[in-house]
Write a protein that holds these residues in place. Structure first.
Motif, PDB file in Angstrom:
ATOM      1  N   GLU A   8     -24.097  96.626  26.150  1.00  9.10           N
ATOM      2  CA  GLU A   8     -23.700  97.110  24.815  1.00  9.10           C
ATOM      3  C   GLU A   8     -23.907  96.011  23.766  1.00  9.10           C
ATOM      4  N   TRP A   9     -23.455  94.796  24.095  1.00  8.96           N
ATOM      5  CA  TRP A   9     -23.610  93.684  23.143  1.00  8.96           C
ATOM      6  C   TRP A   9     -25.066  93.474  22.764  1.00  8.96           C
ATOM      7  N   MET A  10     -25.917  93.451  23.773  1.00 12.90           N
ATOM      8  CA  MET A  10     -27.301  93.061  23.506  1.00 12.90           C
ATOM      9  C   MET A  10     -28.088  94.170  22.822  1.00 12.90           C
ATOM     10  N   LEU A  11     -27.749  95.420  23.104  1.00 12.75           N
ATOM     11  CA  LEU A  11     -28.414  96.502  22.380  1.00 12.75           C
ATOM     12  C   LEU A  11     -28.054  96.428  20.899  1.00 12.75           C
ATOM     13  N   HIS A  12     -26.777  96.215  20.603  1.00  7.08           N
ATOM     14  CA  HIS A  12     -26.368  96.107  19.197  1.00  7.08           C
ATOM     15  C   HIS A  12     -26.957  94.847  18.547  1.00  7.08           C
ATOM     16  N   THR A  13     -27.033  93.780  19.311  1.00  7.06           N
ATOM     17  CA  THR A  13     -27.601  92.543  18.759  1.00  7.06           C
ATOM     18  C   THR A  13     -29.075  92.729  18.407  1.00  7.06           C
ATOM     19  N   CYS A  14     -29.822  93.348  19.303  1.00  4.67           N
ATOM     20  CA  CYS A  14     -31.249  93.600  19.005  1.00  4.67           C
ATOM     21  C   CYS A  14     -31.390  94.508  17.789  1.00  4.67           C
ATOM     22  N   LEU A  15     -30.565  95.539  17.741  1.00  4.28           N
ATOM     23  CA  LEU A  15     -30.580  96.445  16.594  1.00  4.28           C
ATOM     24  C   LEU A  15     -30.318  95.670  15.300  1.00  4.28           C
ATOM     25  N   ASN A  16     -29.301  94.829  15.314  1.00  2.62           N
ATOM     26  CA  ASN A  16     -28.969  94.060  14.110  1.00  2.62           C
ATOM     27  C   ASN A  16     -30.080  93.097  13.724  1.00  2.62           C
ATOM     28  N   LYS A  42     -25.323  83.118  26.872  1.00  6.48           N
ATOM     29  CA  LYS A  42     -26.024  83.307  28.145  1.00  6.48           C
ATOM     30  C   LYS A  42     -26.898  84.557  28.117  1.00  6.48           C
ATOM     31  N   GLN A  43     -26.372  85.592  27.514  1.00  2.94           N
ATOM     32  CA  GLN A  43     -27.125  86.845  27.453  1.00  2.94           C
ATOM     33  C   GLN A  43     -28.310  86.718  26.497  1.00  2.94           C
ATOM     34  N   LEU A  44     -28.091  86.017  25.391  1.00  3.62           N
ATOM     35  CA  LEU A  44     -29.181  85.795  24.441  1.00  3.62           C
ATOM     36  C   LEU A  44     -30.311  85.019  25.123  1.00  3.62           C
ATOM     37  N   GLN A  45     -29.941  84.022  25.909  1.00  6.56           N
ATOM     38  CA  GLN A  45     -30.940  83.247  26.651  1.00  6.56           C
ATOM     39  C   GLN A  45     -31.695  84.138  27.636  1.00  6.56           C
TER      40      GLN A  45
END
Lengths: 156, 156
Positions: A8-16, A42-45
């Motif tokens: 969920e975090w990374m989908l929203h981050t990519c969207l943003n 860590k997830q961003l990496q």
């Protein structure tokens, strides 16, 4: 079966990030939803390793999308976070069963395994057919102010 | 995303029980594939709670299917083992974001959440559309001796 919260975090981050032209620091990306910064990093990496994000070094560095949002599918993001392994892993228990043959690859032969795989393929196909750009377009249709709100929060 | 190994065990167990008329003990069901009997028993109990299996007490007791194999979908078995929760769980992080509204249910409103749900629905639909009877028919087409081999192993 469970997906980690980081999907969920990374989908929203990519969207943003699809609405921002400059790199954004981990601290800001975490702050926008009050997420734990170290774990988010860590997830961003992980997404940078899969070439979904680019990590830009320096004082004004951070993360930005590595490619066009129309070229990033939901499956790309899910696999970057969760890994490539299939949800159903055939342990080939039929080998131990009556008439079991150690030379047969039951993970492709077994009807149970095939059926589970077909379902997983349906899930992957759905995720592969939808991109960050598709999501962005749907969000903007519903809430035209969203890109500017996000840009303000991430860059001002 | 990962499914527990017991999904494979229980799908094969239901398939095997579709070929047997009498209750089969946990020990025999475990023995046929050399599975750990205590852990298998927990899974058998879980399927009995979901009324996929019936637990028959007594010296000649054990487990049998609770209903016709054509009335047991793969989804029934997967849900009995894994639980009903969705793989993607929306934590509504948008509530904390810019313009976030504590009164909105983002788990139904959010486009990311909707997209993830649509994919999961595709997976569930595929599993719901295939039954133990379908699998049994496919197995018999490929290996006509399978039912008798299994019956021998479980009842003799």
């Amino acid at each position: 079966m469970r997906l980690g919260q980081a999907v969920e975090w990374m989908l929203h981050t990519c969207l943003n990030l699809s609405w921002v032209d400059e790199p954004v620091s981990t601290a800001r990306l975490a702050d926008i939803y009050r997420l734990p910064s170290a774990y988010l990093n860590k997830q961003l990496q992980a997404l940078a390793r899969e070439k979904i994000l680019v990590s830009v070094p320096g004082a004004r560095g951070g993360f930005r999308l590595a490619r066009d949002p129309a070229e990033i599918s939901l499956l790309d993001v899910v696999v970057a976070v969760e890994g490539k392994a299939e949800a159903f892993r055939c342990a080939q228990i039929l080998r131990n069963g009556p008439g079991g043959d150690p030379d047969v690859d039951y993970s492709s032969y077994c009807v149970v395994s095939q059926s589970m795989r077909r379902a997983e393929l349906a899930w992957r196909r759905e995720l592969a057919g939808r991109t960050i750009a598709d999501i962005a377009a749907d969000v903007v249709r519903r809430n035209p102010d969203a890109p500017e709100l996000v840009r303000d929060a991430l860059t001002n």
